[in-house]
Write an enzyme that holds these catalytic residues in place. Structure first.
Site: not given
Ligand code: GLN
Length: 483
Positions: A154, A178, A79
């Protein structure tokens, strides 16, 4: 069989036994990226030259008879919020467009030490903020199962790259879901380790008290192999824990007699009935494997999402302060220092990042911090305590990973609150500091469904055993998108 169809064990054994070379494996991964990624958009950077040079080094070492680790020649995607020395690392933000990492994250270094080859950097929601990967400043990643759908987020680039078999495995990061939510939406396995299990050194911080690196792969065993390679104490990260790990082989074997808790708060009216059914069908599989299933209650679960978003926005506002145009990345000149800050941040950050900085600055401000940030931390303690108590009675909890299957690109993009609700089933494990894994457990309209198994702190072994036994008893993980 082409290497992109092989498991991590098979690749690594094949490379070590010289059945094929690391160079051949990496070439086949790069060819598949070339053939598919124009349509999918999983990668922000493909490390063509670097990966071939690294593969050659592995092949040379094998030719000299040197020992290579458990991931010999295994192509891995990382990532793009995780540092890879000498390679552009953007966190999918314009503010880091030309930033080249000066060191490897500990997780990346550990993969390389085991012989893995990093082939590229994957797309994400800017700095990890989002659940669809649409918040990337560069491109939208498509779900390999249906190119009109999001891959989740994400870590959507990592999940899509694995689902399309461009790489056998990838690293993601999980702050509120994410890794697990994109794994569920793309039909692959994703593990969020206990906070502290994997070093955050070299992970670009979003929410320092929650961020955790973990694997995505096409099978539980491969996810476990990657996890074991990166986990463990690291002196570079004082929050990393010195807890004992376990051998990969220990995830196999019987789960008879394990008790599964079904938290009733996760099965609310109004949820997609077909997802509920997939999870209940999975419970029948566990019962056939001689597990006991009982309903449990964790009543404060409903406060997990608000506590999460207060914590996240607060820590985001603090963590984003370092992007000031002075030290890293983008810098836009102004008449004064203030103007330079303003112009750089105005041009460099996307709308979701700005929204969270503003919300967080408010929750941390004098007179409000106690009401918001501090209150959210007290709520976290209460929720953590409640989950830890329930997990004394049962070995693990089972829930759906996501309230819906992959949604259409653009569907939730302009409605942040709806997007935040995508995390409703994944956030509690982050808030309560528990490990959790998502495994494929069904299909709805030819889109994958994910099952979440949540465990006790540092008992990744138990949830991997549960997931492994389930995977062996079912065939959902064998379904692949047609590409
Ligand atoms: N969708 C969640 C957020 O926007 C989780 C994001 C993540 O785990 N990095 O915070």
């Amino acid at each position: 069989m082409p290497p992109n169809e092989l498991s991590i064990d098979e690749i690594s054994a094949g490379v070590r036994q010289k059945k094929f070379s690391a160079t051949e494996v990496v070439m086949s991964s790069l060819e598949r990226i070339d053939a598919l990624d124009e349509r999918i958009g999983a990668f922000l950077t493909v490390m063509r030259d670097e990966s071939l040079a690294d593969a050659k080094r592995v092949d040379d070492r094998i030719a000299r008879g040197e020992h290579i680790g458990s991931l010999a020649g295994v192509p891995v995607a990382v990532k793009d919020n995780t540092m890879t020395r000498g390679v552009r690392t953007t966190a999918a933000s314009k503010i880091l467009e030309h930033y080249v990492a000066s060191y490897d994250a500990t997780a990346v270094k550990r993969l390389r030490d085991e012989g893995a080859i990093i082939v590229g950097k994957t797309n994400l929601d800017e700095f990890g903020m989002g659940a669809s990967t649409e918040n990337s400043a560069y491109q939208k990643t498509k779900n390999p199962w249906n190119l009109e759908r999001v891959p989740g987020g994400s870590s959507g680039g990592s999940a899509a790259a694995v689902a399309a078999r461009m790489v056998p495995a990838a690293l993601g990061s999980d702050t509120g879901g994410s890794i697990r939510q994109p794994a569920a939406l793309c039909g692959v396995v994703g593990l969020k380790p206990t906070y502290g299990r994997v070093s955050r050194y070299g992970l670009i911080a979003m929410t320092s008290s929650l961020d955790q690196i973990g694997p995505l792969a096409t099978s539980v065993r491969d996810a476990a192999a990657l996890f074991l390679a990166v986990a463990g104490k690291d002196r570079q990260d004082t929050t990393s824990a010195d807890e004992p790990l376990f051998p990969l082989s220990s995830i196999e074997g019987s789960i008879a007699g394990k008790t599964i808790g079904i938290p009733k708060e996760f099965f609310v009216d109004g949820m997609d009935e077909r997802i509920r059914k997939s999870v209940y069908d999975a419970l029948d599989v566990f019962k056939k494997l001689s597990c006991k299933v009982r309903e449990v209650s964790v009543p404060h679960t409903k406060y997990a999402l608000p506590a999460y978003y207060i914590t996240v926005t607060s820590e985001v506002s603090a963590n984003m302060a370092r992007y000031d145009g002075v030290r890293y990345g983008l810098s836009i000149e102004g008449q004064s220092l203030d103007e330079m800050y303003r112009q750089t941040r105005e041009a460099g950050f996307g709308p979701e990042v700005k929204r969270r900085i503003i919300l967080g600055a408010f929750s941390l401000s004098k007179g409000h911090a106690d009401q918001y940030y501090q209150q959210a931390q007290r709520v976290r303690d209460i929720i953590g305590h409640e989950y830890h108590e329930v997990l004394k009675e049962v070995d693990c909890l089972i829930t759906p990973t996501s309230p819906s299957v992959a949604f259409t690109l653009g569907e939730k993009f302009s409605d942040p609150l709806t997007m935040y609700l995508c995390d409703i089933f994944t956030v509690p494990a982050n808030i309560a500091n528990l490990p959790a894994i998502s495994v494929p457990c069904g299909q709805i309209d030819e889109l994958p469904v994910g099952l979440q198994v949540i465990g006790r702190p540092f008992e990744e072994q138990t949830i991997l055993q549960m997931a492994q036994a389930y995977e062996q008893a079912t065939s959902w993980h064998l379904l692949k998108p047609e590409m």
